[in-house]
Design a protein around this motif. Structure first.
Motif, PDB file in Angstrom:
ATOM      1  N   UNK A  60      -6.979   7.933  34.599  1.00  0.00           N
ATOM      2  CA  UNK A  60      -7.747   7.618  33.705  1.00  0.00           C
ATOM      3  C   UNK A  60      -8.589   6.528  32.900  1.00  0.00           C
ATOM      4  N   UNK A  61      -7.267   5.683  32.714  1.00  0.00           N
ATOM      5  CA  UNK A  61      -7.813   4.578  32.050  1.00  0.00           C
ATOM      6  C   UNK A  61      -8.625   3.463  33.347  1.00  0.00           C
ATOM      7  N   UNK A  62      -7.975   3.756  34.294  1.00  0.00           N
ATOM      8  CA  UNK A  62      -9.044   2.865  35.675  1.00  0.00           C
ATOM      9  C   UNK A  62     -10.877   3.558  35.773  1.00  0.00           C
ATOM     10  N   UNK A  63     -10.871   4.382  36.020  1.00  0.00           N
ATOM     11  CA  UNK A  63     -11.809   5.207  35.120  1.00  0.00           C
ATOM     12  C   UNK A  63     -12.360   4.960  34.419  1.00  0.00           C
ATOM     13  N   UNK A  81     -19.319  15.110  32.966  1.00  0.00           N
ATOM     14  CA  UNK A  81     -19.291  16.591  33.410  1.00  0.00           C
ATOM     15  C   UNK A  81     -17.720  16.236  33.408  1.00  0.00           C
ATOM     16  N   UNK A  82     -16.644  17.263  33.151  1.00  0.00           N
ATOM     17  CA  UNK A  82     -14.814  17.723  33.539  1.00  0.00           C
ATOM     18  C   UNK A  82     -14.840  16.124  33.861  1.00  0.00           C
ATOM     19  N   UNK A  86     -13.781  13.707  30.760  1.00  0.00           N
ATOM     20  CA  UNK A  86     -12.854  12.767  30.456  1.00  0.00           C
ATOM     21  C   UNK A  86     -12.291  11.206  30.578  1.00  0.00           C
ATOM     22  N   UNK A  87     -13.718  10.687  31.426  1.00  0.00           N
ATOM     23  CA  UNK A  87     -13.304   9.126  31.910  1.00  0.00           C
ATOM     24  C   UNK A  87     -14.711   8.476  30.403  1.00  0.00           C
ATOM     25  N   UNK A  88     -15.337   9.182  30.190  1.00  0.00           N
ATOM     26  CA  UNK A  88     -16.166   8.515  28.833  1.00  0.00           C
ATOM     27  C   UNK A  88     -15.955   8.281  27.720  1.00  0.00           C
ATOM     28  N   UNK A  96     -19.791   2.284  22.547  1.00  0.00           N
ATOM     29  CA  UNK A  96     -20.997   2.751  21.786  1.00  0.00           C
ATOM     30  C   UNK A  96     -22.188   2.823  22.071  1.00  0.00           C
ATOM     31  N   UNK A  97     -21.975   4.206  22.806  1.00  0.00           N
ATOM     32  CA  UNK A  97     -23.857   4.666  22.529  1.00  0.00           C
ATOM     33  C   UNK A  97     -23.926   5.497  21.392  1.00  0.00           C
ATOM     34  N   UNK A  98     -25.242   5.772  20.467  1.00  0.00           N
ATOM     35  CA  UNK A  98     -25.217   6.942  19.783  1.00  0.00           C
ATOM     36  C   UNK A  98     -24.941   8.361  19.766  1.00  0.00           C
ATOM     37  N   UNK A  99     -25.096   8.783  20.625  1.00  0.00           N
ATOM     38  CA  UNK A  99     -24.526  10.120  21.314  1.00  0.00           C
ATOM     39  C   UNK A  99     -23.312  10.442  22.668  1.00  0.00           C
ATOM     40  N   UNK A 100     -22.614  11.542  22.075  1.00  0.00           N
ATOM     41  CA  UNK A 100     -22.359  11.621  23.338  1.00  0.00           C
ATOM     42  C   UNK A 100     -21.850  13.333  23.631  1.00  0.00           C
ATOM     43  N   UNK A 101     -22.335  13.470  25.066  1.00  0.00           N
ATOM     44  CA  UNK A 101     -21.749  15.275  25.278  1.00  0.00           C
ATOM     45  C   UNK A 101     -21.530  14.952  26.503  1.00  0.00           C
ATOM     46  N   UNK A 102     -20.249  16.462  25.749  1.00  0.00           N
ATOM     47  CA  UNK A 102     -19.424  16.175  26.868  1.00  0.00           C
ATOM     48  C   UNK A 102     -19.049  18.052  27.725  1.00  0.00           C
ATOM     49  N   UNK A 103     -19.895  17.744  28.849  1.00  0.00           N
ATOM     50  CA  UNK A 103     -19.820  19.347  29.290  1.00  0.00           C
ATOM     51  C   UNK A 103     -18.412  19.992  30.090  1.00  0.00           C
ATOM     52  N   UNK A 104     -18.140  21.018  29.702  1.00  0.00           N
ATOM     53  CA  UNK A 104     -16.753  21.461  30.290  1.00  0.00           C
ATOM     54  C   UNK A 104     -15.888  19.958  31.069  1.00  0.00           C
ATOM     55  N   UNK A 105     -15.320  19.276  29.346  1.00  0.00           N
ATOM     56  CA  UNK A 105     -14.496  18.005  29.931  1.00  0.00           C
ATOM     57  C   UNK A 105     -12.852  18.670  30.518  1.00  0.00           C
TER      58      UNK A 105
END
Length: 231
Positions: A60-63, A81-82, A86-88, A96-105
């Motif tokens: 996970x950390x490598x991704x 996604x998924x 997790x990686x994001x 440091x994005x302004x926003x983050x979206x996690x789709x069924x993470x």
């Protein structure tokens, strides 16, 4: 590791797309152009062990580290996604994005549900058209074709590296930046209790009714509607 990337659009604002396990940047073949049409330069990666990116050790950390090494800093929005979610989530503090979206993470709230062991996906490596279409009845022929092509390039070691003793709850304690969690109404990762827990931790939570785990392929219109105000 520097990852293979694919881009749509030439806008000044950057949107990042990170796919889930077994896939690659081609999973976003509708989403990328749609975001480009909204004025973004869209950068989609192939995670290590997927698509045209290199192979190597997995975890996970490598991704997450690969995303930091590959992507532009401070994008307008990142969407994963998924496995990509997790990686994001492990890279977001550095990106440091302004926003983050996690789709069924693929986080797994251990207190309210049983984590899904990624090793269960290894047999899909040899899936044929009938199997892919059977598991994804709402997909059109293009998405089935893409899935078969991405499976052919996928290294199953990516799943095994997150399995067994490496399987644990990685749900963020709180969002690092303003964050949306998009839940698949017919998915297998989140219970109602998990959704409530995410909201209590400070995430905005939206459900796409009727959509399976790969929301953007099951219900593209519902996926995009669920992103209003975030992209």
């Amino acid at each position: 590791m520097r990852l293979h990337t694919h881009e749509w659009g030439t806008g000044e604002r950057i949107a990042v797309l990170v796919h889930g396990m077994m896939s690659d940047h081609r999973t976003w073949h509708r989403v990328g152009p749609a975001l480009a049409g909204r004025g973004y330069r869209v950068v989609a990666v192939d995670l290590r062990g997927h698509g045209l990116s290199p192979r190597g050790e997995y975890g996970a950390e490598l991704f997450a580290d690969d995303l930091v090494d590959t992507l532009p800093a401070r994008p307008e929005v990142v969407l994963g996604h998924s496995l990509g979610g997790l990686a994001l989530s492990l890279a977001v503090e550095r990106l440091q994005p302004r926003r983050a979206v996690y789709s069924d993470p693929a986080w797994s709230l251990g207190r309210v549900g049983q984590p899904v062991d990624p090793a269960v996906f290894v047999p899909f490596k040899t899936a044929d058209r009938a199997m892919v279409a059977g598991f994804n009845p709402r997909w059109d022929d293009t998405d089935v074709d893409i899935e078969l092509a991405t499976l052919a390039l996928w290294d199953t070691g990516t799943a095994r590296a997150l399995s067994a003793e490496h399987l644990r709850d990685r749900t963020p304690e709180k969002p690092v930046v303003p964050s949306l969690v998009q839940i698949a109404g017919e998915g297998f990762l989140f219970t109602d209790e998990a959704a409530a827990e995410l909201a209590a931790r400070g995430f905005e939570v939206r459900t796409v009714p009727g959509a399976g785990h790969t929301v953007h392929r099951d219900d593209f219109d519902g996926f995009m509607t669920g992103l209003e105000g975030w992209v």
